[in-house]
Design a protein around this motif. Sequence first.
Motif, PDB file in Angstrom:
ATOM      1  N   GLY A   1     -28.499 -13.326  35.846  1.00 50.22           N
ATOM      2  CA  GLY A   1     -27.109 -13.313  35.412  1.00 50.22           C
ATOM      3  C   GLY A   1     -26.344 -14.484  35.999  1.00 50.22           C
ATOM      4  O   GLY A   1     -26.813 -15.151  36.929  1.00 50.22           O
ATOM      5  N   LEU A   2     -25.162 -14.730  35.456  1.00 47.38           N
ATOM      6  CA  LEU A   2     -24.349 -15.855  35.936  1.00 47.38           C
ATOM      7  C   LEU A   2     -22.889 -15.626  35.567  1.00 47.38           C
ATOM      8  O   LEU A   2     -22.555 -14.740  34.777  1.00 47.38           O
ATOM      9  N   ASN A   3     -22.034 -16.431  36.176  1.00 48.35           N
ATOM     10  CA  ASN A   3     -20.627 -16.453  35.791  1.00 48.35           C
ATOM     11  C   ASN A   3     -20.120 -17.879  35.949  1.00 48.35           C
ATOM     12  O   ASN A   3     -20.837 -18.752  36.444  1.00 48.35           O
ATOM     13  N   ILE A   4     -18.914 -18.113  35.508  1.00 46.38           N
ATOM     14  CA  ILE A   4     -18.322 -19.451  35.543  1.00 46.38           C
ATOM     15  C   ILE A   4     -16.971 -19.394  36.241  1.00 46.38           C
ATOM     16  O   ILE A   4     -16.373 -18.313  36.385  1.00 46.38           O
ATOM     17  N   LEU A   5     -16.485 -20.546  36.680  1.00 50.48           N
ATOM     18  CA  LEU A   5     -15.188 -20.590  37.347  1.00 50.48           C
ATOM     19  C   LEU A   5     -14.046 -20.419  36.352  1.00 50.48           C
ATOM     20  O   LEU A   5     -13.079 -19.718  36.619  1.00 50.48           O
ATOM     21  N   GLU A   6     -14.172 -21.041  35.175  1.00 46.34           N
ATOM     22  CA  GLU A   6     -13.091 -21.015  34.176  1.00 46.34           C
ATOM     23  C   GLU A   6     -13.267 -19.786  33.301  1.00 46.34           C
ATOM     24  O   GLU A   6     -13.793 -19.859  32.188  1.00 46.34           O
ATOM     25  N   ARG A   7     -12.815 -18.626  33.795  1.00 39.27           N
ATOM     26  CA  ARG A   7     -13.146 -17.363  33.136  1.00 39.27           C
ATOM     27  C   ARG A   7     -11.963 -16.674  32.443  1.00 39.27           C
ATOM     28  O   ARG A   7     -12.136 -15.626  31.828  1.00 39.27           O
ATOM     29  N   LYS A   8     -10.759 -17.245  32.557  1.00 32.49           N
ATOM     30  CA  LYS A   8      -9.610 -16.673  31.862  1.00 32.49           C
ATOM     31  C   LYS A   8      -9.679 -17.012  30.376  1.00 32.49           C
ATOM     32  O   LYS A   8     -10.259 -18.015  29.976  1.00 32.49           O
ATOM     33  N   TRP A   9      -9.036 -16.170  29.543  1.00 32.51           N
ATOM     34  CA  TRP A   9      -8.997 -16.456  28.101  1.00 32.51           C
ATOM     35  C   TRP A   9      -8.388 -17.833  27.837  1.00 32.51           C
ATOM     36  O   TRP A   9      -8.805 -18.544  26.914  1.00 32.51           O
ATOM     37  N   SER A  10      -7.410 -18.215  28.645  1.00 34.55           N
ATOM     38  CA  SER A  10      -6.759 -19.517  28.445  1.00 34.55           C
ATOM     39  C   SER A  10      -7.677 -20.683  28.790  1.00 34.55           C
ATOM     40  O   SER A  10      -7.379 -21.830  28.438  1.00 34.55           O
ATOM     41  N   GLN A  11      -8.794 -20.391  29.466  1.00 30.52           N
ATOM     42  CA  GLN A  11      -9.734 -21.440  29.877  1.00 30.52           C
ATOM     43  C   GLN A  11     -11.040 -21.409  29.085  1.00 30.52           C
ATOM     44  O   GLN A  11     -11.756 -22.415  29.032  1.00 30.52           O
ATOM     45  N   LEU A  12     -11.373 -20.271  28.491  1.00 29.69           N
ATOM     46  CA  LEU A  12     -12.656 -20.121  27.814  1.00 29.69           C
ATOM     47  C   LEU A  12     -12.750 -20.986  26.565  1.00 29.69           C
ATOM     48  O   LEU A  12     -11.775 -21.192  25.848  1.00 29.69           O
ATOM     49  N   THR A  13     -13.960 -21.483  26.338  1.00 29.66           N
ATOM     50  CA  THR A  13     -14.283 -22.184  25.103  1.00 29.66           C
ATOM     51  C   THR A  13     -15.460 -21.448  24.461  1.00 29.66           C
ATOM     52  O   THR A  13     -16.132 -20.641  25.125  1.00 29.66           O
TER      53      THR A  13
ATOM     54  N   SER B   1     -13.397 -10.691  37.233  1.00 31.22           N
ATOM     55  CA  SER B   1     -14.717 -11.110  36.765  1.00 31.22           C
ATOM     56  C   SER B   1     -14.640 -11.919  35.476  1.00 31.22           C
ATOM     57  O   SER B   1     -15.552 -12.694  35.183  1.00 31.22           O
ATOM     58  N   GLY B   2     -13.590 -11.715  34.715  1.00 28.50           N
ATOM     59  CA  GLY B   2     -13.402 -12.470  33.490  1.00 28.50           C
ATOM     60  C   GLY B   2     -13.800 -11.708  32.245  1.00 28.50           C
ATOM     61  O   GLY B   2     -14.614 -10.782  32.295  1.00 28.50           O
ATOM     62  N   ALA B   3     -13.231 -12.108  31.123  1.00 31.55           N
ATOM     63  CA  ALA B   3     -13.441 -11.407  29.859  1.00 31.55           C
ATOM     64  C   ALA B   3     -14.897 -11.459  29.404  1.00 31.55           C
ATOM     65  O   ALA B   3     -15.484 -10.444  29.012  1.00 31.55           O
ATOM     66  N   ALA B   4     -15.501 -12.642  29.449  1.00 36.89           N
ATOM     67  CA  ALA B   4     -16.868 -12.787  28.953  1.00 36.89           C
ATOM     68  C   ALA B   4     -17.859 -12.013  29.811  1.00 36.89           C
ATOM     69  O   ALA B   4     -18.751 -11.327  29.294  1.00 36.89           O
ATOM     70  N   TYR B   5     -17.709 -12.103  31.119  1.00 35.23           N
ATOM     71  CA  TYR B   5     -18.606 -11.397  32.039  1.00 35.23           C
ATOM     72  C   TYR B   5     -18.451  -9.887  31.881  1.00 35.23           C
ATOM     73  O   TYR B   5     -19.441  -9.152  31.802  1.00 35.23           O
ATOM     74  N   SER B   6     -17.204  -9.406  31.826  1.00 36.56           N
ATOM     75  CA  SER B   6     -16.957  -7.971  31.660  1.00 36.56           C
ATOM     76  C   SER B   6     -17.562  -7.463  30.355  1.00 36.56           C
ATOM     77  O   SER B   6     -18.203  -6.407  30.322  1.00 36.56           O
ATOM     78  N   ALA B   7     -17.362  -8.207  29.286  1.00 38.91           N
ATOM     79  CA  ALA B   7     -17.892  -7.797  27.986  1.00 38.91           C
ATOM     80  C   ALA B   7     -19.424  -7.770  28.004  1.00 38.91           C
ATOM     81  O   ALA B   7     -20.054  -6.833  27.506  1.00 38.91           O
ATOM     82  N   ALA B   8     -20.024  -8.812  28.587  1.00 42.32           N
ATOM     83  CA  ALA B   8     -21.484  -8.879  28.635  1.00 42.32           C
ATOM     84  C   ALA B   8     -22.064  -7.734  29.469  1.00 42.32           C
ATOM     85  O   ALA B   8     -23.057  -7.112  29.067  1.00 42.32           O
ATOM     86  N   LYS B   9     -21.450  -7.451  30.606  1.00 42.88           N
ATOM     87  CA  LYS B   9     -21.975  -6.397  31.473  1.00 42.88           C
ATOM     88  C   LYS B   9     -21.736  -5.002  30.872  1.00 42.88           C
ATOM     89  O   LYS B   9     -22.531  -4.079  31.098  1.00 42.88           O
ATOM     90  N   HIS B  10     -20.657  -4.824  30.102  1.00 41.65           N
ATOM     91  CA  HIS B  10     -20.495  -3.585  29.335  1.00 41.65           C
ATOM     92  C   HIS B  10     -21.651  -3.453  28.340  1.00 41.65           C
ATOM     93  O   HIS B  10     -22.186  -2.356  28.124  1.00 41.65           O
ATOM     94  N   GLY B  11     -22.025  -4.566  27.730  1.00 43.87           N
ATOM     95  CA  GLY B  11     -23.147  -4.554  26.796  1.00 43.87           C
ATOM     96  C   GLY B  11     -24.448  -4.152  27.462  1.00 43.87           C
ATOM     97  O   GLY B  11     -25.270  -3.443  26.868  1.00 43.87           O
ATOM     98  N   VAL B  12     -24.665  -4.593  28.699  1.00 41.98           N
ATOM     99  CA  VAL B  12     -25.876  -4.220  29.435  1.00 41.98           C
ATOM    100  C   VAL B  12     -25.936  -2.710  29.652  1.00 41.98           C
ATOM    101  O   VAL B  12     -26.992  -2.083  29.498  1.00 41.98           O
ATOM    102  N   VAL B  13     -24.796  -2.105  30.012  1.00 44.62           N
ATOM    103  CA  VAL B  13     -24.755  -0.650  30.215  1.00 44.62           C
ATOM    104  C   VAL B  13     -25.077   0.071  28.910  1.00 44.62           C
ATOM    105  O   VAL B  13     -25.889   1.009  28.881  1.00 44.62           O
ATOM    106  N   ALA B  14     -24.450  -0.355  27.804  1.00 43.56           N
ATOM    107  CA  ALA B  14     -24.716   0.271  26.506  1.00 43.56           C
ATOM    108  C   ALA B  14     -26.181   0.102  26.114  1.00 43.56           C
ATOM    109  O   ALA B  14     -26.816   1.043  25.612  1.00 43.56           O
ATOM    110  N   MET B  15     -26.723  -1.081  26.345  1.00 46.88           N
ATOM    111  CA  MET B  15     -28.135  -1.337  26.050  1.00 46.88           C
ATOM    112  C   MET B  15     -29.030  -0.348  26.786  1.00 46.88           C
ATOM    113  O   MET B  15     -29.941   0.256  26.200  1.00 46.88           O
ATOM    114  N   SER B  16     -28.763  -0.167  28.071  1.00 46.12           N
ATOM    115  CA  SER B  16     -29.606   0.716  28.878  1.00 46.12           C
ATOM    116  C   SER B  16     -29.575   2.156  28.374  1.00 46.12           C
ATOM    117  O   SER B  16     -30.618   2.808  28.263  1.00 46.12           O
TER     118      SER B  16
END
Length: 254
Positions: free
Chosen positions: A92-104, A153-168
Amino acid sequence: MAALTGKVAWVTGAGSGIGQAAAIALAKEGATVVLTGRRKGPLDQTAAMIKKAGGKSEVKAGDLMKAAVVTRIAKGIEKAYGRCDILVNNAGLNILERKWSQLTPASAETVIDGNLASAFYCVTAVLPMMRKRKDGVLIHTSSMAGRYPSILSGAAYSAAKHGVVAMSHTINMEECVNGIRSCAVCPGEVATPILDKRPVPITKAERARMAQSEDVGDLIRYIACLPAHVVINEVMINPTWNRGYVAALQRAKS
């Protein structure tokens, strides 16, 4: 005899942090551990630690964000051992620019692929081996952000990790009839290298109060050693000195 003697475990993100601690703990229980991550150097270090502890491991480096690479590694495991009894989906990984205003789109892709897509690829690669044996344990490192959306943790990380829980959980829904068990591990703050990607630096004193990689690694070992007739579907592990709780107490006093 150790509980996992004769078993084969595949640990992703095994070069540092929780993945390294889990790999060492599983090897001490007798499992042969396949170590995967993007960088071979840290994986070799983990392999050396396992060897020093008297365990067995093999390094198979690769970028798990590429489905073809996952398929290649899984086929190599099946060819070498004929089985994969335990998957620890920890990369897993995360990035520094994790706010919606920073995400690309590109940065969102990096976080989602690194935390969710890679985990999906590994699951689909090992399930056929597990179905053949009517047995298998999959353990996925999600996060407290996988249960409670987190601006920290940021929007992308939170969404991805929610997906991991649902996957499991969906693995258990479909594969329970095949003797396969899946567990989502949701750690709070753990003193691992991923903290270096926090926008606000974490002090040495703060890290010392957090859960440690070895704490989560031992929990993963425990889950892997459970008898085949039970499953821990989901589990949370947090530091006693929970910085979120402490901040709430301080606000309540003000």
